[in-house]
Scaffold this motif. Structure first.
Motif, PDB file in Angstrom:
ATOM      1  N   GLY A 177       0.830  -1.180  -0.113  1.00 19.47           N
ATOM      2  CA  GLY A 177      -0.039  -0.104  -0.044  1.00 19.47           C
ATOM      3  C   GLY A 177       0.774   1.370  -0.030  1.00 19.47           C
ATOM      4  O   GLY A 177       0.226   2.486   0.090  1.00 19.47           O
ATOM      5  N   TYR A 178       2.135   1.214   0.055  1.00 25.31           N
ATOM      6  CA  TYR A 178       3.077   2.295  -0.079  1.00 25.31           C
ATOM      7  C   TYR A 178       3.102   2.811  -1.334  1.00 25.31           C
ATOM      8  O   TYR A 178       3.366   1.785  -2.555  1.00 25.31           O
ATOM      9  CB  TYR A 178       4.378   2.086   0.110  1.00 25.31           C
ATOM     10  CG  TYR A 178       4.432   1.784   1.699  1.00 25.31           C
ATOM     11  CD1 TYR A 178       4.446   2.929   2.680  1.00 25.31           C
ATOM     12  CD2 TYR A 178       4.591   0.592   2.352  1.00 25.31           C
ATOM     13  CE1 TYR A 178       4.579   2.614   4.066  1.00 25.31           C
ATOM     14  CE2 TYR A 178       4.826   0.232   3.729  1.00 25.31           C
ATOM     15  CZ  TYR A 178       4.487   1.393   4.457  1.00 25.31           C
ATOM     16  OH  TYR A 178       4.990   0.949   5.700  1.00 25.31           O
ATOM     17  N   ARG A 179       2.835   4.034  -1.852  1.00 28.68           N
ATOM     18  CA  ARG A 179       2.786   4.586  -3.292  1.00 28.68           C
ATOM     19  C   ARG A 179       3.581   5.769  -3.396  1.00 28.68           C
ATOM     20  O   ARG A 179       3.202   6.542  -2.699  1.00 28.68           O
ATOM     21  CB  ARG A 179       1.289   4.786  -3.563  1.00 28.68           C
ATOM     22  CG  ARG A 179       0.489   3.578  -3.650  1.00 28.68           C
ATOM     23  CD  ARG A 179       0.654   2.667  -5.021  1.00 28.68           C
ATOM     24  NE  ARG A 179      -0.436   1.768  -5.200  1.00 28.68           N
ATOM     25  CZ  ARG A 179      -0.595   0.406  -4.477  1.00 28.68           C
ATOM     26  NH1 ARG A 179       0.532   0.288  -3.735  1.00 28.68           N
ATOM     27  NH2 ARG A 179      -1.591  -0.222  -4.717  1.00 28.68           N
ATOM     28  N   PRO A 180       4.474   6.003  -4.283  1.00 37.85           N
ATOM     29  CA  PRO A 180       4.923   4.705  -5.082  1.00 37.85           C
ATOM     30  C   PRO A 180       5.879   3.917  -4.424  1.00 37.85           C
ATOM     31  O   PRO A 180       6.839   4.237  -3.403  1.00 37.85           O
ATOM     32  CB  PRO A 180       5.864   5.675  -6.260  1.00 37.85           C
ATOM     33  CG  PRO A 180       6.129   6.885  -5.467  1.00 37.85           C
ATOM     34  CD  PRO A 180       5.209   7.105  -4.337  1.00 37.85           C
ATOM     35  N   GLY A 181       5.674   2.691  -4.336  1.00 37.26           N
ATOM     36  CA  GLY A 181       6.359   1.597  -3.759  1.00 37.26           C
ATOM     37  C   GLY A 181       8.052   2.039  -3.888  1.00 37.26           C
ATOM     38  O   GLY A 181       8.735   1.448  -2.956  1.00 37.26           O
ATOM     39  N   LYS A 182       8.554   2.185  -4.905  1.00 37.56           N
ATOM     40  CA  LYS A 182       9.999   2.228  -4.959  1.00 37.56           C
ATOM     41  C   LYS A 182      10.636   3.448  -4.310  1.00 37.56           C
ATOM     42  O   LYS A 182      11.731   3.276  -3.717  1.00 37.56           O
ATOM     43  CB  LYS A 182      10.373   2.597  -6.733  1.00 37.56           C
ATOM     44  CG  LYS A 182      11.797   2.131  -6.937  1.00 37.56           C
ATOM     45  CD  LYS A 182      11.948   1.856  -8.401  1.00 37.56           C
ATOM     46  CE  LYS A 182      13.291   1.520  -8.860  1.00 37.56           C
ATOM     47  NZ  LYS A 182      13.539   1.375 -10.171  1.00 37.56           N
ATOM     48  N   VAL A 183       9.837   4.394  -4.083  1.00 35.65           N
ATOM     49  CA  VAL A 183      10.169   5.690  -3.393  1.00 35.65           C
ATOM     50  C   VAL A 183      10.282   5.155  -1.908  1.00 35.65           C
ATOM     51  O   VAL A 183      11.281   5.551  -1.342  1.00 35.65           O
ATOM     52  CB  VAL A 183       9.385   6.943  -3.495  1.00 35.65           C
ATOM     53  CG1 VAL A 183       9.663   7.700  -2.489  1.00 35.65           C
ATOM     54  CG2 VAL A 183       9.437   7.439  -4.986  1.00 35.65           C
ATOM     55  N   PHE A 184       9.219   4.536  -1.483  1.00 36.66           N
ATOM     56  CA  PHE A 184       9.433   4.123   0.000  1.00 36.66           C
ATOM     57  C   PHE A 184      10.421   2.944   0.108  1.00 36.66           C
ATOM     58  O   PHE A 184      10.875   2.880   1.294  1.00 36.66           O
ATOM     59  CB  PHE A 184       7.914   3.716   0.329  1.00 36.66           C
ATOM     60  CG  PHE A 184       6.864   4.831   0.620  1.00 36.66           C
ATOM     61  CD1 PHE A 184       6.997   5.235   1.915  1.00 36.66           C
ATOM     62  CD2 PHE A 184       6.021   5.138  -0.356  1.00 36.66           C
ATOM     63  CE1 PHE A 184       6.118   6.531   1.885  1.00 36.66           C
ATOM     64  CE2 PHE A 184       5.240   6.132  -0.174  1.00 36.66           C
ATOM     65  CZ  PHE A 184       5.340   6.947   1.114  1.00 36.66           C
TER      66      PHE A 184
END
Length: 176
Positions: free
Chosen positions: A63-70
């Motif tokens: 559920g983290y968006r954008p996943g790559k940034v998180f």
């Protein structure tokens, strides 16, 4: 006797090679290097890790968006937080970075699985967070790059910084 007076007295009278400083170094090096390695798994795919793209896809699924940034923030927090603890540099901030990542892990990944790690529970994350706060509370000691700074000896304010900033960082990440 207040902690600051006791600590100052110990540093004036204790020989350079005190067991507590060497013990702190041992904990910091072991713990910090392993956590930095954990960050390398996420960031670079080292040590059998998935790398940033795959970790980002996993974070998207959480559920983290954008996943790559998180995934990047998480990996950098583990990497630099681990290195910071290992060398004893900006110790309260390094501890805060690790606490924040572990709170997020407990809330999004392991919290639903109970306590024990064998079931995917929060055991590992609790241990990491507690050791990080404890190192901030104790201080990194004289065998650390922080030895010239006032937080060298730790204390309640340093522990509060680690726990408070880690909690705030986790809350911000979870709210986005």
């Amino acid at each position: 006797m207040p902690d600051s007076v006791r600590s100052a007295a110990r540093h004036r009278t204790a020989p350079w090679l005190c067991a507590d400083d060497w013990g702190r170094l041992l904990i910091r090096l072991t713990f910090g290097v392993l956590l930095a390695g954990h960050g390398c798994q996420k960031l670079f795919g080292l040590f059998g890790g998935p790398g940033l793209t795959a970790t980002g896809t996993y974070f998207d699924g959480l559920g983290y968006r954008p996943g790559k940034v998180f995934a990047l923030v998480s990996g950098l927090s583990e990497f630099f937080g681990g290195l910071g603890l290992a060398v004893g540099l900006f110790t309260p901030l390094a501890a805060a970075a690790l606490v924040g990542v572990m709170i997020n892990a407990m809330v999004t990944v392991s919290g639903a699985h109970g306590l024990w790690d064998q079931n995917g529970g929060i055991e590992y994350s609790i241990c990491v967070a507690v050791v990080a706060v404890a190192i901030a509370a104790l201080g990194p000691g004289r065998l650390a790059l922080d030895r010239f700074f006032p937080w060298r000896d730790g204390g309640w304010p340093e522990a509060a910084v680690a726990l408070g900033l880690g909690g705030i960082g986790a809350a911000v990440a979870l709210s986005l």
